[in-house]
Design a protein around this motif. Structure first.
Motif, mmCIF file in Angstrom:
data_model
loop_
_atom_site.group_PDB
_atom_site.id
_atom_site.type_symbol
_atom_site.label_atom_id
_atom_site.label_comp_id
_atom_site.label_asym_id
_atom_site.label_seq_id
_atom_site.Cartn_x
_atom_site.Cartn_y
_atom_site.Cartn_z
ATOM 1 N N GLN A 1 -23.609 -1.442 -19.834
ATOM 2 C CA GLN A 1 -22.775 -1.164 -19.179
ATOM 3 C C GLN A 1 -22.718 0.984 -19.473
ATOM 4 O O GLN A 1 -22.935 1.146 -21.047
ATOM 5 C CB GLN A 1 -21.697 -1.250 -19.597
ATOM 6 C CG GLN A 1 -20.646 -2.617 -19.465
ATOM 7 C CD GLN A 1 -21.919 -3.701 -20.632
ATOM 8 O OE1 GLN A 1 -22.001 -4.007 -21.863
ATOM 9 N NE2 GLN A 1 -21.291 -4.825 -19.618
ATOM 10 N N LEU A 2 -23.333 1.177 -18.139
ATOM 11 C CA LEU A 2 -22.986 2.620 -19.139
ATOM 12 C C LEU A 2 -21.491 3.764 -18.567
ATOM 13 O O LEU A 2 -20.679 3.866 -17.676
ATOM 14 C CB LEU A 2 -23.853 3.149 -17.577
ATOM 15 C CG LEU A 2 -25.056 2.849 -18.183
ATOM 16 C CD1 LEU A 2 -26.029 2.851 -16.580
ATOM 17 C CD2 LEU A 2 -26.012 2.564 -19.278
ATOM 18 N N LEU B 1 -22.592 22.675 -18.423
ATOM 19 C CA LEU B 1 -22.221 22.022 -18.782
ATOM 20 C C LEU B 1 -23.016 21.136 -19.477
ATOM 21 O O LEU B 1 -23.984 20.843 -18.692
ATOM 22 C CB LEU B 1 -21.494 21.387 -17.605
ATOM 23 C CG LEU B 1 -19.971 21.073 -16.860
ATOM 24 C CD1 LEU B 1 -19.134 20.595 -15.978
ATOM 25 C CD2 LEU B 1 -18.643 21.677 -17.826
ATOM 26 N N ARG B 2 -22.905 20.119 -20.002
ATOM 27 C CA ARG B 2 -23.407 18.964 -20.324
ATOM 28 C C ARG B 2 -23.073 17.557 -19.874
ATOM 29 O O ARG B 2 -22.209 17.162 -20.675
ATOM 30 C CB ARG B 2 -23.770 19.154 -22.098
ATOM 31 C CG ARG B 2 -25.126 17.978 -22.122
ATOM 32 C CD ARG B 2 -25.342 18.466 -24.193
ATOM 33 N NE ARG B 2 -24.480 17.371 -24.632
ATOM 34 C CZ ARG B 2 -24.736 17.067 -26.413
ATOM 35 N NH1 ARG B 2 -26.286 17.395 -26.978
ATOM 36 N NH2 ARG B 2 -23.669 16.862 -27.148
ATOM 37 N N LEU B 3 -23.726 16.654 -19.509
ATOM 38 C CA LEU B 3 -23.396 15.244 -19.099
ATOM 39 C C LEU B 3 -24.018 14.719 -19.930
ATOM 40 O O LEU B 3 -24.730 14.345 -20.767
ATOM 41 C CB LEU B 3 -23.741 14.417 -17.747
ATOM 42 C CG LEU B 3 -22.883 15.890 -16.236
ATOM 43 C CD1 LEU B 3 -23.464 15.006 -15.563
ATOM 44 C CD2 LEU B 3 -21.683 16.144 -16.647
ATOM 45 N N SER B 4 -23.651 13.240 -21.007
ATOM 46 C CA SER B 4 -23.776 12.438 -21.429
ATOM 47 C C SER B 4 -23.500 10.897 -20.901
ATOM 48 O O SER B 4 -22.016 10.665 -20.039
ATOM 49 C CB SER B 4 -23.306 12.678 -22.567
ATOM 50 O OG SER B 4 -23.479 13.191 -23.727
ATOM 51 N N CYS B 5 -24.462 10.080 -21.413
ATOM 52 C CA CYS B 5 -24.203 8.765 -20.965
ATOM 53 C C CYS B 5 -24.870 8.259 -21.794
ATOM 54 O O CYS B 5 -25.836 7.163 -22.171
ATOM 55 C CB CYS B 5 -25.357 8.866 -19.306
ATOM 56 S SG CYS B 5 -25.723 7.012 -19.010
ATOM 57 N N THR B 6 -23.902 7.210 -22.446
ATOM 58 C CA THR B 6 -24.584 5.813 -23.524
ATOM 59 C C THR B 6 -24.059 4.860 -22.705
ATOM 60 O O THR B 6 -23.074 4.161 -22.218
ATOM 61 C CB THR B 6 -22.964 6.465 -24.807
ATOM 62 O OG1 THR B 6 -22.607 7.485 -24.760
ATOM 63 C CG2 THR B 6 -23.576 5.459 -25.345
ATOM 64 N N GLY B 7 -24.900 4.053 -23.228
ATOM 65 C CA GLY B 7 -25.320 2.638 -22.789
ATOM 66 C C GLY B 7 -24.739 1.650 -23.941
ATOM 67 O O GLY B 7 -24.631 2.009 -25.221
ATOM 68 N N SER B 8 -24.180 0.334 -23.667
ATOM 69 C CA SER B 8 -23.996 -0.407 -24.679
ATOM 70 C C SER B 8 -24.544 -2.138 -23.842
ATOM 71 O O SER B 8 -24.520 -2.167 -22.571
ATOM 72 C CB SER B 8 -22.444 -0.457 -24.759
ATOM 73 O OG SER B 8 -21.640 -0.987 -23.753
ATOM 74 N N GLN C 1 -28.789 6.231 -30.086
ATOM 75 C CA GLN C 1 -27.426 6.083 -29.779
ATOM 76 C C GLN C 1 -27.023 6.062 -28.522
ATOM 77 O O GLN C 1 -26.818 6.036 -27.688
ATOM 78 C CB GLN C 1 -26.679 8.084 -29.942
ATOM 79 C CG GLN C 1 -27.266 8.677 -31.155
ATOM 80 C CD GLN C 1 -25.366 7.960 -31.799
ATOM 81 O OE1 GLN C 1 -24.915 7.240 -31.354
ATOM 82 N NE2 GLN C 1 -26.401 7.681 -33.425
ATOM 83 N N ASN C 2 -28.315 5.904 -27.668
ATOM 84 C CA ASN C 2 -28.479 4.952 -27.089
ATOM 85 C C ASN C 2 -27.934 6.033 -25.309
ATOM 86 O O ASN C 2 -27.471 5.013 -24.789
ATOM 87 C CB ASN C 2 -28.163 3.893 -26.342
ATOM 88 C CG ASN C 2 -29.193 2.158 -27.503
ATOM 89 O OD1 ASN C 2 -29.953 3.003 -26.731
ATOM 90 N ND2 ASN C 2 -27.918 1.575 -27.867
ATOM 91 N N GLU D 1 -31.927 -2.252 -12.535
ATOM 92 C CA GLU D 1 -31.098 -0.729 -12.692
ATOM 93 C C GLU D 1 -29.539 -0.837 -12.540
ATOM 94 O O GLU D 1 -28.738 -1.779 -11.918
ATOM 95 C CB GLU D 1 -31.126 -0.364 -10.641
ATOM 96 C CG GLU D 1 -32.611 -0.359 -10.215
ATOM 97 C CD GLU D 1 -32.823 1.650 -10.731
ATOM 98 O OE1 GLU D 1 -34.443 0.788 -11.121
ATOM 99 O OE2 GLU D 1 -32.334 1.624 -11.809
ATOM 100 N N TYR D 2 -29.007 -0.092 -13.393
ATOM 101 C CA TYR D 2 -27.941 0.102 -13.798
ATOM 102 C C TYR D 2 -26.986 1.649 -13.523
ATOM 103 O O TYR D 2 -27.987 2.344 -13.999
ATOM 104 C CB TYR D 2 -27.776 -0.312 -15.165
ATOM 105 C CG TYR D 2 -28.010 -1.537 -15.488
ATOM 106 C CD1 TYR D 2 -28.603 -2.021 -16.565
ATOM 107 C CD2 TYR D 2 -27.006 -2.456 -15.625
ATOM 108 C CE1 TYR D 2 -29.341 -3.570 -15.834
ATOM 109 C CE2 TYR D 2 -27.093 -3.754 -15.881
ATOM 110 C CZ TYR D 2 -28.606 -4.709 -16.078
ATOM 111 O OH TYR D 2 -28.815 -6.035 -16.868
#
Length: 118
Positions: free
Chosen positions: A3-4, A18-25, A75-76, A106-107
């Protein structure tokens, strides 16, 4: 399954940042590459920036020198720092991860809106 979750989009004036973040689990066992794509209204989705497991990065020509992709393995999370934003950067930005070894998957994240006003 992976999951992203993306964050960091918003409205900014031209020239801003701007700063975009994408965290995976989830089942993250081998990340081959992480990338950011964007899709503007009426246009096809395009690759903006990508970083491989070895740290190699590549960017679409229109953002070179302005955007920087980076990652925090502990931190993935993958980031997209966007500076000197232009109205033509307005789009929905999507995070994409390629994971797996024998079979790759691909996610995609849900997308985050970036709007740059002139």
């Amino acid at each position: 399954q992976v999951q992203l979750v993306e964050s960091g989009g918003g409205l900014v004036q031209a020239g801003g940042s701007l700063r975009l973040s994408c965290t995976g689990s989830g089942s993250i066992f081998r990340i081959n590459a992480m990338g950011w794509y964007r899709q503007a209204p009426g246009k096809q989705r395009e690759l903006v920036a990508r970083i491989t497991s070895g740290g190699t990065t590549n960017y679409v020509d229109s953002v070179k020198g302005r955007f920087t992709i980076s990652r925090d393995n502990a931190q993935n999370t993958v980031y997209l720092q966007m500076n000197s934003l232009k109205p033509e950067d307005t789009a929905v930005y999507y995070c994409n991860w390629n994971v797996g070894k024998t079979y790759t998957y691909e996610y995609w994240g849900q997308g985050t809106q970036v709007t740059v006003s002139s």
